[in-house]
Design an enzyme around this catalytic site. Structure first.
Site, PDB file in Angstrom:
ATOM      1  N   VAL A 186       0.811  -1.223   0.000  1.00 34.29           N
ATOM      2  CA  VAL A 186       0.000   0.000   0.000  1.00 34.29           C
ATOM      3  C   VAL A 186       0.840   1.267   0.000  1.00 34.29           C
ATOM      4  O   VAL A 186       0.316   2.364  -0.238  1.00 34.29           O
ATOM      5  CB  VAL A 186      -0.978   0.032   1.191  1.00 34.29           C
ATOM      6  CG1 VAL A 186      -1.973  -1.111   1.110  1.00 34.29           C
ATOM      7  CG2 VAL A 186      -0.239   0.040   2.527  1.00 34.29           C
TER       8      VAL A 186
ATOM      9  N   LYS B  98      -0.477   9.223  13.391  1.00 33.52           N
ATOM     10  CA  LYS B  98      -1.887   9.008  13.707  1.00 33.52           C
ATOM     11  C   LYS B  98      -2.602  10.338  13.935  1.00 33.52           C
ATOM     12  O   LYS B  98      -3.779  10.492  13.579  1.00 33.52           O
ATOM     13  CB  LYS B  98      -2.012   8.090  14.921  1.00 33.52           C
ATOM     14  CG  LYS B  98      -1.618   6.649  14.619  1.00 33.52           C
ATOM     15  CD  LYS B  98      -2.427   6.092  13.462  1.00 33.52           C
ATOM     16  CE  LYS B  98      -2.097   4.670  13.108  1.00 33.52           C
ATOM     17  NZ  LYS B  98      -2.870   4.194  11.922  1.00 33.52           N
TER      18      LYS B  98
ATOM     19  N   ASN C  61      -7.055   0.702   6.912  1.00 33.90           N
ATOM     20  CA  ASN C  61      -6.649   0.056   8.159  1.00 33.90           C
ATOM     21  C   ASN C  61      -5.161  -0.232   8.238  1.00 33.90           C
ATOM     22  O   ASN C  61      -4.599  -0.299   9.338  1.00 33.90           O
ATOM     23  CB  ASN C  61      -7.436  -1.250   8.319  1.00 33.90           C
ATOM     24  CG  ASN C  61      -6.888  -2.119   9.422  1.00 33.90           C
ATOM     25  OD1 ASN C  61      -7.007  -1.799  10.594  1.00 33.90           O
ATOM     26  ND2 ASN C  61      -6.241  -3.232   9.045  1.00 33.90           N
TER      27      ASN C  61
ATOM     28  N   TYR D  70       4.958   7.319  15.370  1.00 28.31           N
ATOM     29  CA  TYR D  70       3.659   6.665  15.191  1.00 28.31           C
ATOM     30  C   TYR D  70       2.546   7.612  15.641  1.00 28.31           C
ATOM     31  O   TYR D  70       1.555   7.807  14.931  1.00 28.31           O
ATOM     32  CB  TYR D  70       3.617   5.371  15.993  1.00 28.31           C
ATOM     33  CG  TYR D  70       2.302   4.626  15.891  1.00 28.31           C
ATOM     34  CD1 TYR D  70       1.948   3.972  14.713  1.00 28.31           C
ATOM     35  CD2 TYR D  70       1.421   4.573  16.964  1.00 28.31           C
ATOM     36  CE1 TYR D  70       0.748   3.285  14.610  1.00 28.31           C
ATOM     37  CE2 TYR D  70       0.222   3.886  16.876  1.00 28.31           C
ATOM     38  CZ  TYR D  70      -0.108   3.240  15.696  1.00 28.31           C
ATOM     39  OH  TYR D  70      -1.306   2.557  15.610  1.00 28.31           O
TER      40      TYR D  70
END
Length: 259
Positions: free
Chosen positions: A66, A160, A92, A156
């Site tokens: 992806v 997010k 996801n 991370y």
């Protein structure tokens, strides 16, 4: 409970195992056709067979990276052709690379952002023409409570947080096309065979202490979070746009090591 999603076609990235598999199964239970992508062709094929056998719904599955826009775009276009169009998208796929600031490299920061934010943006971009052809569309970005509750992996959490911001702006940009964009932010989920399940078995005493971060004394399950994803994709959530929905059982620190 069902949310009236029967006969809709939904893409789920990272859909072969873990939370992505749980989401795909929940949508199939609604009567959705699902398109799944992941790196492992073998695991992906097994999940597709399982869903088709159990729910009798159409499943399109293709292995792809992806983070490679051409691969992801080709998967989305092929899914739309196979399923006769696209109504929904759940981005996801995600992960973190590298440790703390001084133990991580610039390449690991870039890789973390490409997998989380970059893949979500390109998946949405590629789905938009197919959703426009339907006259509407619904997108759920799977973010995390790490996007605002400080943890030890800064890259991370920053990625997010960027996903949450992206949903809030794309909701406005795409509203004229009747495309909604929201984020769901899970906390630590207890998924059989997942990281927290392994931690529970490997270090039961630390796990018991970690439960103190949850006022109710238990981690949410993947199914708990998938229920919210299904809701956000449905007309029941038609007035919910640009929102971030935490599903974390009021979790405090996002990691067993605390803040």
């Amino acid at each position: 409970m069902t949310f009236g999603l029967r006969d809709r076609a939904v893409v789920v990235t990272g859909g072969s195992k873990g939370f992505g598999r749980i989401v795909a199964r929940r949508l199939a239970a609604e009567g959705c056709a699902v398109a799944l992508c992941a790196r492992s062709a073998e695991t992906l094929a097994a999940t597709a067979r399982e869903i088709e056998a159990e729910y009798g719904t159409r499943v399109f599955a293709r292995s792809c990276d992806v983070t490679v826009p051409d691969e992801l775009g080709a998967f989305v276009d092929a899914a739309a052709e196979a399923l006769g169009g696209l109504d929904g998208l759940v981005t996801n796929a995600g992960d973190a690379f590298g440790g703390g600031l001084m133990d991580s490299t610039p390449e690991e920061w870039t890789r973390t952002f490409e997998l989380n934010v970059g893949h979500s943006a390109h998946a949405i971009r590629t789905c938009v023409p197919h959703m426009r052809a339907r006259g509407r569309g619904d997108v759920v970005i799977v973010s995390s409570i790490s996007g605002w509750k400080p943890g030890r992996n800064t890259q991370y959490g920053a990625a997010k947080a960027a996903e949450i911001y992206m949903a809030s702006t794309l909701a406005r940009e795409l509203a004229a096309d009747r495309i909604r964009v929201n984020t769901v932010s899970p906390g630590s989920m207890l998924i059989p065979g997942g990281g927290w399940d392994e931690f529970r078995q490997r270090e039961p005493e630390r796990y018991e202490r970690f439960l103190g971060e949850f006022p109710g004394g238990a981690l949410p399950s993947g199914e708990d979070v998938a229920e919210v994803v299904a809701f956000l994709l449905s007309d029941h959530a038609r007035a919910v746009n640009g929102a971030n929905i935490p599903v974390d059982a009021a979790q405090n620190a996002p990691a067993a090591s605390g803040y």
